[in-house]
Motif scaffolding. Structure first.
Motif, PDB file in Angstrom:
ATOM      1  N   SER A 300      37.837  29.610  42.829  1.00 48.62           N
ATOM      2  CA  SER A 300      37.042  30.677  43.448  1.00 48.62           C
ATOM      3  C   SER A 300      37.838  31.965  43.631  1.00 48.62           C
ATOM      4  N   LYS A 301      38.605  32.356  42.639  1.00 43.58           N
ATOM      5  CA  LYS A 301      39.431  33.558  42.773  1.00 43.58           C
ATOM      6  C   LYS A 301      38.630  34.775  43.228  1.00 43.58           C
ATOM      7  N   PRO A 302      37.419  35.026  42.711  1.00 39.97           N
ATOM      8  CA  PRO A 302      36.674  36.212  43.159  1.00 39.97           C
ATOM      9  C   PRO A 302      36.280  36.183  44.630  1.00 39.97           C
ATOM     10  N   TRP A 303      36.323  35.015  45.261  1.00 40.39           N
ATOM     11  CA  TRP A 303      35.963  34.917  46.669  1.00 40.39           C
ATOM     12  C   TRP A 303      37.165  35.016  47.596  1.00 40.39           C
ATOM     13  N   MET A 304      38.367  34.964  47.064  1.00 39.87           N
ATOM     14  CA  MET A 304      39.548  34.977  47.929  1.00 39.87           C
ATOM     15  C   MET A 304      39.751  36.360  48.534  1.00 39.87           C
ATOM     16  N   GLU A 305      40.151  36.373  49.792  1.00 35.37           N
ATOM     17  CA  GLU A 305      40.380  37.672  50.431  1.00 35.37           C
ATOM     18  C   GLU A 305      41.548  38.365  49.726  1.00 35.37           C
ATOM     19  N   PRO A 306      41.490  39.696  49.576  1.00 31.98           N
ATOM     20  CA  PRO A 306      42.405  40.419  48.683  1.00 31.98           C
ATOM     21  C   PRO A 306      43.892  40.164  48.913  1.00 31.98           C
ATOM     22  N   GLU A 307      44.345  40.161  50.171  1.00 26.50           N
ATOM     23  CA  GLU A 307      45.784  39.987  50.424  1.00 26.50           C
ATOM     24  C   GLU A 307      46.273  38.627  49.921  1.00 26.50           C
ATOM     25  N   THR A 308      45.533  37.578  50.254  1.00 26.77           N
ATOM     26  CA  THR A 308      45.912  36.248  49.790  1.00 26.77           C
ATOM     27  C   THR A 308      45.823  36.154  48.284  1.00 26.77           C
ATOM     28  N   CYS A 309      44.799  36.724  47.718  1.00 29.12           N
ATOM     29  CA  CYS A 309      44.621  36.678  46.272  1.00 29.12           C
ATOM     30  C   CYS A 309      45.794  37.339  45.561  1.00 29.12           C
ATOM     31  N   ASN A 310      46.192  38.517  46.011  1.00 31.13           N
ATOM     32  CA  ASN A 310      47.297  39.231  45.366  1.00 31.13           C
ATOM     33  C   ASN A 310      48.642  38.544  45.602  1.00 31.13           C
ATOM     34  N   ARG A 311      48.715  37.738  46.639  1.00 28.14           N
ATOM     35  CA  ARG A 311      49.972  37.057  46.957  1.00 28.14           C
ATOM     36  C   ARG A 311      50.142  35.762  46.169  1.00 28.14           C
ATOM     37  N   ILE A 312      49.066  34.996  45.990  1.00 29.82           N
ATOM     38  CA  ILE A 312      49.245  33.675  45.378  1.00 29.82           C
ATOM     39  C   ILE A 312      48.327  33.408  44.182  1.00 29.82           C
ATOM     40  N   CYS A 313      47.384  34.304  43.907  1.00 36.09           N
ATOM     41  CA  CYS A 313      46.410  34.005  42.856  1.00 36.09           C
ATOM     42  C   CYS A 313      46.593  34.825  41.579  1.00 36.09           C
ATOM     43  N   THR A 314      47.529  35.757  41.547  1.00 37.16           N
ATOM     44  CA  THR A 314      47.603  36.697  40.429  1.00 37.16           C
ATOM     45  C   THR A 314      47.864  36.009  39.094  1.00 37.16           C
ATOM     46  N   ASP A 315      48.626  34.922  39.090  1.00 41.47           N
ATOM     47  CA  ASP A 315      48.932  34.223  37.833  1.00 41.47           C
ATOM     48  C   ASP A 315      47.865  33.204  37.451  1.00 41.47           C
ATOM     49  N   ILE A 316      46.858  33.058  38.286  1.00 37.95           N
ATOM     50  CA  ILE A 316      45.766  32.123  38.020  1.00 37.95           C
ATOM     51  C   ILE A 316      44.565  32.921  37.517  1.00 37.95           C
ATOM     52  N   HIS A 317      44.012  32.519  36.397  1.00 32.12           N
ATOM     53  CA  HIS A 317      42.912  33.286  35.770  1.00 32.12           C
ATOM     54  C   HIS A 317      43.290  34.767  35.706  1.00 32.12           C
ATOM     55  N   PRO A 318      44.350  35.099  34.966  1.00 30.74           N
ATOM     56  CA  PRO A 318      44.815  36.503  34.961  1.00 30.74           C
ATOM     57  C   PRO A 318      43.766  37.494  34.486  1.00 30.74           C
ATOM     58  N   GLY A 319      42.770  37.021  33.754  1.00 32.19           N
ATOM     59  CA  GLY A 319      41.708  37.914  33.306  1.00 32.19           C
ATOM     60  C   GLY A 319      40.706  38.271  34.385  1.00 32.19           C
ATOM     61  N   ILE A 320      40.789  37.579  35.518  1.00 35.32           N
ATOM     62  CA  ILE A 320      39.887  37.852  36.636  1.00 35.32           C
ATOM     63  C   ILE A 320      40.680  38.589  37.711  1.00 35.32           C
ATOM     64  N   PRO A 321      40.358  39.837  37.996  1.00 31.89           N
ATOM     65  CA  PRO A 321      41.129  40.576  39.002  1.00 31.89           C
ATOM     66  C   PRO A 321      40.808  40.120  40.412  1.00 31.89           C
ATOM     67  N   CYS A 322      41.760  40.318  41.308  1.00 28.96           N
ATOM     68  CA  CYS A 322      41.474  40.130  42.734  1.00 28.96           C
ATOM     69  C   CYS A 322      40.519  41.223  43.182  1.00 28.96           C
ATOM     70  N   GLN A 323      39.598  40.856  44.046  1.00 30.95           N
ATOM     71  CA  GLN A 323      38.592  41.810  44.476  1.00 30.95           C
ATOM     72  C   GLN A 323      39.168  42.796  45.495  1.00 30.95           C
ATOM     73  N   VAL A 324      38.523  43.933  45.591  1.00 32.96           N
ATOM     74  CA  VAL A 324      38.860  44.947  46.605  1.00 32.96           C
ATOM     75  C   VAL A 324      37.624  45.166  47.445  1.00 32.96           C
ATOM     76  N   CYS A 325      37.720  44.848  48.735  1.00 27.48           N
ATOM     77  CA  CYS A 325      36.572  44.968  49.626  1.00 27.48           C
ATOM     78  C   CYS A 325      36.954  45.810  50.823  1.00 27.48           C
ATOM     79  N   HIS A 326      36.039  46.642  51.251  1.00 30.00           N
ATOM     80  CA  HIS A 326      36.284  47.517  52.405  1.00 30.00           C
ATOM     81  C   HIS A 326      35.213  47.316  53.459  1.00 30.00           C
TER      82      HIS A 326
END
Length: 326
Positions: A300-326
């Motif tokens: 569920s990379k697209p559902w991960m909150e941005p800070e956690t995603c950028n910290r531990i998810c960047t090498d997983i599904h590299p074609g799927i970017p971490c989301q940016v939510c405001h």
């Protein structure tokens, strides 16, 4: 005799078992294909299969009539070990992992939520109420089983709801179909989120229209008396002709608030009490089943909150970017 199944996260949409209620309900419940049976006395040994298509029926209801009112609303509440202990605790000494105290006020309100004893229309709408009891806790803890058996005996004759051996309503994953998040998106449901401060990090996942914050640990019934009226008023005033999905996580306070809100909003809203099933998506690893956050990145990379995603998810599904939510 059927045995209680050991819990695993994969079991969320599997079969469960139900403790049969005390009276036959004559109302037409064909839309959910649910029946009730009279029994002589409540016992943990009186178990029956939950119809295997119930979860899919509930998900279909959540997704139906996009942007409008859903005819088959429902409430789902799950009960873990601390809640089971509270149901049988008449001394007000139970507590949970967050350190919240389940005093006698919580015991009384929790018992009402689990039985519907204080709801005049409880029998009429009981087919919409799904009480999921974590039976796997009792299988591994005979003392807990004894506590729960005493609760069943004490509430025999007043329980209006079936108590199922189930747990979380299935969240689903971002990269596959299924689960209530996708169903809510398909149904264009406004989401009211009730839970701890870190639930603010679920914006990418849920995009809630409102977040009512619950401070943990809490003590006594004060939060219930505050939350329930606020949630009911907000939904009625802002979405009078839309089915809102109310998502709640706040231990016993959440379960009681879910029940009390549904008592007033059952004619239009769906309420799901989610426990800790969303914590990992907010980057919080606080249970044995969510300690590996990389698994949630994979699913569920697209559902991960941005800070956690950028910290531990960047090498997983590299074609799927971490989301940016405001």
């Amino acid at each position: 005799m059927l045995t209680l199944l050991t819990f695993s996260i994969c079991r969320l949409v599997g079969l469960g078992y139900a403790i049969r209620p005390d009276t036959v309900l004559e109302q037409n419940k064909s839309s959910l294909n649910r029946t009730h049976t009279v029994v002589a006395s409540p016992s943990l040994s009186l178990l029956e299969n939950m119809p295997p298509d119930i979860v899919s029926h509930l998900l279909d209801s959540l997704a139906s009539n996009p942007g409008g009112l859903v005819p088959n609303t429902f409430l789902w509440i799950h009960y873990g070990d601390s809640e089971i202990r509270s149901l049988g605790d008449e001394e007000g000494i139970a507590s949970n992992l967050e350190g919240s105290n389940f005093d006698l006020c919580i015991h009384d309100l929790m018992s009402a939520a689990a039985t519907g004893a204080d709801w005049t229309d409880g029998n009429r709408v009981s087919h919409r109420v799904w009480q999921a009891i974590g039976g796997f806790f009792m299988k591994s803890n005979p003392g807990l089983s004894s506590i729960f058996a005493k609760f069943l005996a004490r509430t025999h004759g007043i329980r209006k709801f079936t108590l199922y051996d189930q747990f979380y309503f299935p969240v689903g994953t971002a990269l596959a179909k299924g689960g209530w998040v996708h169903a809510a998106q398909a149904g264009q449901r406004p989401i009211i989120l009730i839970g701890p401060e870190f639930f603010k990090k679920l914006k990418c996942m849920l995009n809630p229209v409102m977040h009512f914050q619950v401070s943990l640990p809490w003590h006594g019934c004060g939060e219930v008396h505050r939350l329930a009226p606020e949630v009911i008023r907000y939904s009625n005033e802002n979405f009078p002709k839309q089915t809102v999905l109310i998502v709640i996580a706040a231990s016993a306070v959440g379960k009681i608030t879910a029940y009390q809100a549904f008592k007033e909003l059952w004619h239009k809203d769906i309420v799901i009490e989610v426990g800790a099933s969303l914590d990992a998506f907010a980057g919080v690893a606080d249970r044995d089943y969510n300690h590996d956050l990389t698994r949630f990145c994979r699913e569920s990379k697209p559902w991960m909150e941005p800070e956690t995603c950028n910290r531990i998810c960047t090498d997983i599904h590299p074609g799927i970017p971490c989301q940016v939510c405001h």
